[in-house]
Scaffold this active site. Structure first.
Site, PDB file in Angstrom:
ATOM      1  N   GLU A 107       0.847  -1.196   0.000  1.00 52.79           N
ATOM      2  CA  GLU A 107       0.000   0.000   0.000  1.00 52.79           C
ATOM      3  C   GLU A 107       0.887   1.253   0.000  1.00 52.79           C
ATOM      4  OE1 GLU A 107      -2.524   1.561  -0.680  1.00 52.79           O
ATOM      5  OE2 GLU A 107      -4.071   1.370   0.854  1.00 52.79           O
ATOM      6  N   ASP A 108       0.374   2.325  -0.544  1.00 48.26           N
ATOM      7  CA  ASP A 108       1.147   3.570  -0.531  1.00 48.26           C
ATOM      8  C   ASP A 108       1.217   4.167   0.872  1.00 48.26           C
ATOM      9  OD1 ASP A 108      -1.574   4.241  -0.470  1.00 48.26           O
ATOM     10  OD2 ASP A 108      -1.472   5.675  -2.120  1.00 48.26           O
ATOM     11  N   ASP A 111      -3.193   5.585   6.694  1.00 50.17           N
ATOM     12  CA  ASP A 111      -3.564   6.845   7.342  1.00 50.17           C
ATOM     13  C   ASP A 111      -4.383   6.503   8.596  1.00 50.17           C
ATOM     14  OD1 ASP A 111      -4.060   9.603   7.636  1.00 50.17           O
ATOM     15  OD2 ASP A 111      -5.718   9.602   6.237  1.00 50.17           O
ATOM     16  N   PHE A 160      -0.864  16.173   4.131  1.00 54.96           N
ATOM     17  CA  PHE A 160      -1.295  15.523   2.893  1.00 54.96           C
ATOM     18  C   PHE A 160      -0.119  15.423   1.934  1.00 54.96           C
ATOM     19  CE2 PHE A 160      -3.405  14.898  -1.158  1.00 54.96           C
ATOM     20  CZ  PHE A 160      -4.282  13.877  -0.810  1.00 54.96           C
ATOM     21  N   ARG A 173       0.923  11.948  -9.319  1.00 59.09           N
ATOM     22  CA  ARG A 173       1.471  10.617  -9.025  1.00 59.09           C
ATOM     23  C   ARG A 173       2.861  10.451  -9.610  1.00 59.09           C
ATOM     24  NH1 ARG A 173      -2.825   7.465  -7.111  1.00 59.09           N
ATOM     25  NH2 ARG A 173      -4.849   7.817  -8.059  1.00 59.09           N
TER      26      ARG A 173
HETATM   27  P1  5GP Z   1      -6.942   5.105   5.461  1.00 62.52           P
HETATM   28  O1  5GP Z   1      -8.065   4.169   5.228  1.00 62.52           O
HETATM   29  O2  5GP Z   1      -5.738   4.445   6.113  1.00 62.52           O
HETATM   30  O3  5GP Z   1      -7.370   6.328   6.218  1.00 62.52           O
HETATM   31  O4  5GP Z   1      -6.525   5.686   4.081  1.00 62.52           O
HETATM   32  C1  5GP Z   1      -5.813   4.996   3.184  1.00 62.52           C
HETATM   33  C2  5GP Z   1      -5.873   5.650   1.826  1.00 62.52           C
HETATM   34  O5  5GP Z   1      -6.129   7.047   1.883  1.00 62.52           O
HETATM   35  C3  5GP Z   1      -4.538   5.519   1.157  1.00 62.52           C
HETATM   36  O6  5GP Z   1      -4.449   4.332   0.446  1.00 62.52           O
HETATM   37  C4  5GP Z   1      -4.505   6.739   0.268  1.00 62.52           C
HETATM   38  O7  5GP Z   1      -5.113   6.424  -0.963  1.00 62.52           O
HETATM   39  C5  5GP Z   1      -5.342   7.753   0.978  1.00 62.52           C
HETATM   40  N1  5GP Z   1      -4.508   8.745   1.703  1.00 62.52           N
HETATM   41  C6  5GP Z   1      -4.362   8.870   3.034  1.00 62.52           C
HETATM   42  N2  5GP Z   1      -3.535   9.863   3.346  1.00 62.52           N
HETATM   43  C7  5GP Z   1      -3.116  10.397   2.176  1.00 62.52           C
HETATM   44  C8  5GP Z   1      -2.214  11.458   1.827  1.00 62.52           C
HETATM   45  O8  5GP Z   1      -1.600  12.143   2.655  1.00 62.52           O
HETATM   46  N3  5GP Z   1      -2.052  11.686   0.494  1.00 62.52           N
HETATM   47  C9  5GP Z   1      -2.687  10.966  -0.464  1.00 62.52           C
HETATM   48  N4  5GP Z   1      -2.434  11.279  -1.730  1.00 62.52           N
HETATM   49  N5  5GP Z   1      -3.532   9.973  -0.172  1.00 62.52           N
HETATM   50  C10 5GP Z   1      -3.741   9.682   1.126  1.00 62.52           C
END
Ligand code: 5GP
Length: 183
Positions: A107-108, A111, A160, A173
């Protein structure tokens, strides 16, 4: 300056500041690759990339893992704007069964952790030999659920981030480094 970055500046007052430069990304990705290669020797390994954000990380990571492996992807409902939607849907599923395989979900960014814990649950139902999580970035201060991220690139603050696969409204990206958008 990169053309991508110039384009961001032309769009408005936003500035993207470098948070993690290319050399640092490369070094860390190679370390993680070596660690995975040590841990999975002799095991049937499947890397599963979470589209689209993990694409760049995965492309570099797989070349840093000196082991036989296969590749698959899942697509998830996209992240809208700069905060999580809270609604998760599988928009593209695996092409092969993972039963009996050792899976690493790539995963990237983790969060709140909601996406990854949802995905882990779905994957565990499919009978893999093991499932581990590898995330390039983790925002510990935003965690709402506990996610076991076995391989993590960098822990970052609640900002972010874009670039190296991560987008803002579908763009940025292709920045080769990870940056922070300053409004
Ligand atoms: P989570 O479910 O852990 O809150 O969010 C995961 C997804 O939210 C990540 O796979 C990503 O796509 C998006 N995301 C969360 N934080 C960021 C951020 O700082 N930048 C970007 N571009 N995407 C984020």
């Amino acid at each position: 300056m990169h053309e991508v970055e110039r384009a961001v500046r032309r769009q408005g007052a936003d500035v993207v500041e470098v948070l993690i430069p290319e050399a640092q990304l490369r070094q860390r990705v190679e370390e993680i690759g070596r660690e995975i290669a040590r841990d999975y020797q002799g095991k049937p390994l499947v890397l599963v990339g979470v589209l689209k954000g993990a694409l760049v990380f995965l492309a570099d990571l797989m070349r840093a893992i000196d082991l036989p492996l296969t590749l698959d992807f899942v697509g998830l409902s996209s992240y809208v704007g700069t905060r999580t939607t809270g609604r998760i849907e599988l928009t593209a599923d695996l092409t092969r069964p993972i039963e009996g395989k050792h899976v690493i979900l790539v995963e990237d960014i983790v969060d709140t952790g909601l996406t990854m814990s949802w995905l882990l649950e779905r994957f565990r139902e499919r009978g893999p030999a093991s499932v581990a999580v590898c995330a390039l970035l983790v925002k510990p201060s935003r965690a709402r659920v506990e996610v076991p991220v076995r391989y993590r690139g960098f822990e970052i603050a609640d900002e972010f981030v874009v670039g190296y696969g991560l987008d803002r409204d579908g763009r940025l990206r292709n920045l080769p480094w990870v940056g922070v958008v300053k409004e």
